[in-house]
Design a protein around this motif. Structure first.
Motif, PDB file in Angstrom:
ATOM      1  N   GLU A  20       0.825  -1.212   0.000  1.00  0.00           N
ATOM      2  CA  GLU A  20       0.000   0.000   0.000  1.00  0.00           C
ATOM      3  C   GLU A  20       0.861   1.266   0.000  1.00  0.00           C
ATOM      4  O   GLU A  20       0.556   2.252   0.674  1.00  0.00           O
ATOM      5  CB  GLU A  20      -0.958   0.004   1.196  1.00  0.00           C
ATOM      6  CG  GLU A  20      -1.960  -1.133   1.153  1.00  0.00           C
ATOM      7  CD  GLU A  20      -2.985  -1.053   2.259  1.00  0.00           C
ATOM      8  OE1 GLU A  20      -2.618  -0.622   3.372  1.00  0.00           O
ATOM      9  OE2 GLU A  20      -4.144  -1.387   2.004  1.00  0.00           O
ATOM     10  N   PHE A  21       1.921   1.229  -0.770  1.00  0.00           N
ATOM     11  CA  PHE A  21       2.893   2.323  -0.796  1.00  0.00           C
ATOM     12  C   PHE A  21       3.662   2.227  -2.105  1.00  0.00           C
ATOM     13  O   PHE A  21       3.921   1.137  -2.608  1.00  0.00           O
ATOM     14  CB  PHE A  21       3.850   2.166   0.396  1.00  0.00           C
ATOM     15  CG  PHE A  21       4.806   3.313   0.598  1.00  0.00           C
ATOM     16  CD1 PHE A  21       4.450   4.394   1.370  1.00  0.00           C
ATOM     17  CD2 PHE A  21       6.072   3.284   0.027  1.00  0.00           C
ATOM     18  CE1 PHE A  21       5.344   5.440   1.582  1.00  0.00           C
ATOM     19  CE2 PHE A  21       6.966   4.322   0.227  1.00  0.00           C
ATOM     20  CZ  PHE A  21       6.598   5.403   1.010  1.00  0.00           C
ATOM     21  N   ARG A  22       4.011   3.373  -2.672  1.00  0.00           N
ATOM     22  CA  ARG A  22       4.757   3.408  -3.921  1.00  0.00           C
ATOM     23  C   ARG A  22       5.834   4.472  -3.845  1.00  0.00           C
ATOM     24  O   ARG A  22       5.668   5.487  -3.172  1.00  0.00           O
ATOM     25  CB  ARG A  22       3.828   3.782  -5.087  1.00  0.00           C
ATOM     26  CG  ARG A  22       3.385   2.646  -5.964  1.00  0.00           C
ATOM     27  CD  ARG A  22       2.667   3.193  -7.199  1.00  0.00           C
ATOM     28  NE  ARG A  22       2.432   2.130  -8.159  1.00  0.00           N
ATOM     29  CZ  ARG A  22       2.332   2.303  -9.466  1.00  0.00           C
ATOM     30  NH1 ARG A  22       2.430   3.522  -9.971  1.00  0.00           N
ATOM     31  NH2 ARG A  22       2.125   1.294 -10.280  1.00  0.00           N
ATOM     32  N   VAL A  23       6.899   4.242  -4.577  1.00  0.00           N
ATOM     33  CA  VAL A  23       7.913   5.274  -4.787  1.00  0.00           C
ATOM     34  C   VAL A  23       7.994   5.533  -6.279  1.00  0.00           C
ATOM     35  O   VAL A  23       8.183   4.601  -7.065  1.00  0.00           O
ATOM     36  CB  VAL A  23       9.297   4.841  -4.253  1.00  0.00           C
ATOM     37  CG1 VAL A  23      10.331   5.919  -4.576  1.00  0.00           C
ATOM     38  CG2 VAL A  23       9.243   4.596  -2.752  1.00  0.00           C
ATOM     39  N   MET A  64       1.480   7.587  -0.659  1.00  0.00           N
ATOM     40  CA  MET A  64       0.811   6.869   0.415  1.00  0.00           C
ATOM     41  C   MET A  64      -0.461   6.186  -0.092  1.00  0.00           C
ATOM     42  O   MET A  64      -0.907   6.401  -1.214  1.00  0.00           O
ATOM     43  CB  MET A  64       0.464   7.828   1.558  1.00  0.00           C
ATOM     44  CG  MET A  64       1.656   8.593   2.104  1.00  0.00           C
ATOM     45  SD  MET A  64       2.830   7.532   2.954  1.00  0.00           S
ATOM     46  CE  MET A  64       1.923   7.219   4.470  1.00  0.00           C
ATOM     47  N   ARG A  65      -1.050   5.365   0.776  1.00  0.00           N
ATOM     48  CA  ARG A  65      -2.249   4.594   0.422  1.00  0.00           C
ATOM     49  C   ARG A  65      -3.391   5.478  -0.069  1.00  0.00           C
ATOM     50  O   ARG A  65      -4.046   5.168  -1.065  1.00  0.00           O
ATOM     51  CB  ARG A  65      -2.710   3.785   1.648  1.00  0.00           C
ATOM     52  CG  ARG A  65      -4.020   3.036   1.460  1.00  0.00           C
ATOM     53  CD  ARG A  65      -4.320   2.170   2.676  1.00  0.00           C
ATOM     54  NE  ARG A  65      -4.325   2.970   3.901  1.00  0.00           N
ATOM     55  CZ  ARG A  65      -4.407   2.441   5.124  1.00  0.00           C
ATOM     56  NH1 ARG A  65      -4.432   1.131   5.272  1.00  0.00           N
ATOM     57  NH2 ARG A  65      -4.423   3.230   6.186  1.00  0.00           N
ATOM     58  N   GLU A  66      -3.658   6.596   0.609  1.00  0.00           N
ATOM     59  CA  GLU A  66      -4.771   7.463   0.223  1.00  0.00           C
ATOM     60  C   GLU A  66      -4.527   8.087  -1.148  1.00  0.00           C
ATOM     61  O   GLU A  66      -5.459   8.245  -1.944  1.00  0.00           O
ATOM     62  CB  GLU A  66      -4.972   8.560   1.276  1.00  0.00           C
ATOM     63  CG  GLU A  66      -6.251   9.363   1.120  1.00  0.00           C
ATOM     64  CD  GLU A  66      -7.517   8.583   1.432  1.00  0.00           C
ATOM     65  OE1 GLU A  66      -8.596   9.180   1.332  1.00  0.00           O
ATOM     66  OE2 GLU A  66      -7.432   7.383   1.761  1.00  0.00           O
ATOM     67  N   THR A  67      -3.282   8.434  -1.440  1.00  0.00           N
ATOM     68  CA  THR A  67      -2.948   8.972  -2.759  1.00  0.00           C
ATOM     69  C   THR A  67      -3.214   7.936  -3.841  1.00  0.00           C
ATOM     70  O   THR A  67      -3.770   8.244  -4.899  1.00  0.00           O
ATOM     71  CB  THR A  67      -1.472   9.408  -2.803  1.00  0.00           C
ATOM     72  OG1 THR A  67      -1.247  10.398  -1.802  1.00  0.00           O
ATOM     73  CG2 THR A  67      -1.101   9.974  -4.163  1.00  0.00           C
ATOM     74  N   LEU A  68      -2.841   6.705  -3.579  1.00  0.00           N
ATOM     75  CA  LEU A  68      -3.054   5.635  -4.557  1.00  0.00           C
ATOM     76  C   LEU A  68      -4.544   5.364  -4.751  1.00  0.00           C
ATOM     77  O   LEU A  68      -4.974   5.008  -5.856  1.00  0.00           O
ATOM     78  CB  LEU A  68      -2.338   4.361  -4.102  1.00  0.00           C
ATOM     79  CG  LEU A  68      -0.814   4.474  -3.973  1.00  0.00           C
ATOM     80  CD1 LEU A  68      -0.238   3.194  -3.387  1.00  0.00           C
ATOM     81  CD2 LEU A  68      -0.174   4.771  -5.325  1.00  0.00           C
ATOM     82  N   ASN A  72      -4.937   8.931 -10.084  1.00  0.00           N
ATOM     83  CA  ASN A  72      -4.517   8.031 -11.165  1.00  0.00           C
ATOM     84  C   ASN A  72      -3.037   7.672 -11.098  1.00  0.00           C
ATOM     85  O   ASN A  72      -2.541   6.951 -11.964  1.00  0.00           O
ATOM     86  CB  ASN A  72      -4.864   8.622 -12.538  1.00  0.00           C
ATOM     87  CG  ASN A  72      -4.196   9.964 -12.800  1.00  0.00           C
ATOM     88  OD1 ASN A  72      -3.221  10.348 -12.153  1.00  0.00           O
ATOM     89  ND2 ASN A  72      -4.735  10.698 -13.778  1.00  0.00           N
ATOM     90  N   LEU A  73      -2.326   8.150 -10.076  1.00  0.00           N
ATOM     91  CA  LEU A  73      -0.898   7.859  -9.991  1.00  0.00           C
ATOM     92  C   LEU A  73      -0.621   6.390  -9.688  1.00  0.00           C
ATOM     93  O   LEU A  73       0.450   5.879 -10.000  1.00  0.00           O
ATOM     94  CB  LEU A  73      -0.232   8.745  -8.935  1.00  0.00           C
ATOM     95  CG  LEU A  73      -0.191  10.249  -9.246  1.00  0.00           C
ATOM     96  CD1 LEU A  73       0.558  10.992  -8.146  1.00  0.00           C
ATOM     97  CD2 LEU A  73       0.423  10.526 -10.601  1.00  0.00           C
ATOM     98  N   GLY A  74      -1.596   5.708  -9.087  1.00  0.00           N
ATOM     99  CA  GLY A  74      -1.398   4.303  -8.795  1.00  0.00           C
ATOM    100  C   GLY A  74      -1.341   3.433 -10.038  1.00  0.00           C
ATOM    101  O   GLY A  74      -0.861   2.295  -9.980  1.00  0.00           O
ATOM    102  N   ALA A  75      -1.811   3.962 -11.171  1.00  0.00           N
ATOM    103  CA  ALA A  75      -1.809   3.199 -12.417  1.00  0.00           C
ATOM    104  C   ALA A  75      -0.661   3.589 -13.339  1.00  0.00           C
ATOM    105  O   ALA A  75      -0.510   3.011 -14.422  1.00  0.00           O
ATOM    106  CB  ALA A  75      -3.145   3.403 -13.146  1.00  0.00           C
ATOM    107  N   VAL A  76       0.153   4.557 -12.927  1.00  0.00           N
ATOM    108  CA  VAL A  76       1.262   5.007 -13.767  1.00  0.00           C
ATOM    109  C   VAL A  76       2.360   3.941 -13.803  1.00  0.00           C
ATOM    110  O   VAL A  76       2.701   3.354 -12.778  1.00  0.00           O
ATOM    111  CB  VAL A  76       1.831   6.343 -13.244  1.00  0.00           C
ATOM    112  CG1 VAL A  76       3.122   6.708 -13.950  1.00  0.00           C
ATOM    113  CG2 VAL A  76       0.804   7.453 -13.419  1.00  0.00           C
TER     114      VAL A  76
END
Length: 208
Positions: A20-23, A64-68, A72-76
């Motif tokens: 639940e986190f991305r860089v 963070m999780r809420e951003t994802l 649409n950044l979670g699909a980039v």
């Protein structure tokens, strides 16, 4: 704070997935990162993110999780481009409108109308956000300050259009958007405050 005047697009060169986190690591040329420091704010498709690392042209940001969930950044994926804007500084010209970088929802691209030297895009929003959308009002679409064209009600919500000039298409990712794509939406903060204040006043009067 941001103005919605996108300074250009940047390529995502790496994505590191955690629980639940991305860089995100993006490539920012010197012209876009001059004076940039760790802790600074940069808008990615309208999302306010904090610089966590700078290594040459590569700049890293944590999601963070809420951003994802909300954006649409979670699909980039690596190789894709995003709209970039550095945080506004005191004394800068405000060419767009005041934006916080806090996304309220995503919207679907539902139609694209082509015409000589311009393009009209239609987006759909859920009904709960329709009260913030007015003809000639401001809205942030993937971090771009735009003026709302037409607004129409649908069975499931509201649709609105924006008209794009060649300069906007050349400088942003909207040139590549197609029906079915999702974009990040930030409603005009002043409009949101006014609408919600009026709603609270009316609700109080009805209880009296």
């Amino acid at each position: 704070m941001f103005t919605g005047i996108v300074q250009g697009v940047a390529k995502v060169v790496a994505v590191r997935e955690l629980d639940e986190f991305r860089v995100h690591v993006i490539e920012m040329p010197l012209s876009m990162r001059a004076g940039l420091e760790i802790g600074a704010s940069v808008s990615h498709n309208g999302v306010c993110l904090t610089v966590t690392s700078i290594e040459g042209d590569n700049v890293s940001f944590d999601l963070m999780r809420e951003t994802l969930r909300l954006t649409n950044l979670g699909a980039v994926t690596p190789g894709q481009c995003i709209n970039i804007e550095r945080a506004a500084r005191f004394g800068d010209e405000i060419g767009g409108h005041s934006m916080s970088g806090h996304i309220i929802s995503m919207a679907d691209v539902v139609a694209i109308e082509e015409a000589p030297n311009n393009r009209r895009l239609w987006f759909s929003l859920p009904e709960r956000l329709g009260r913030f959308v007015f003809e000639k009002g401001y809205i942030g679409v993937d971090g771009i300050s735009l003026t709302i064209g037409d607004v129409r009600q649908t069975e499931t919500g509201v649709e609105f259009s924006v008209n794009l000039i060649p300069e906007t298409l050349a400088r942003t990712t909207l040139q590549d958007r197609a029906p079915g794509d999702q974009v990040n939406i930030e409603v005009d903060p002043q409009t949101q405050v006014i609408v919600e204040t009026v709603e609270r006043i009316l609700a109080t009067q009805q209880r009296v």
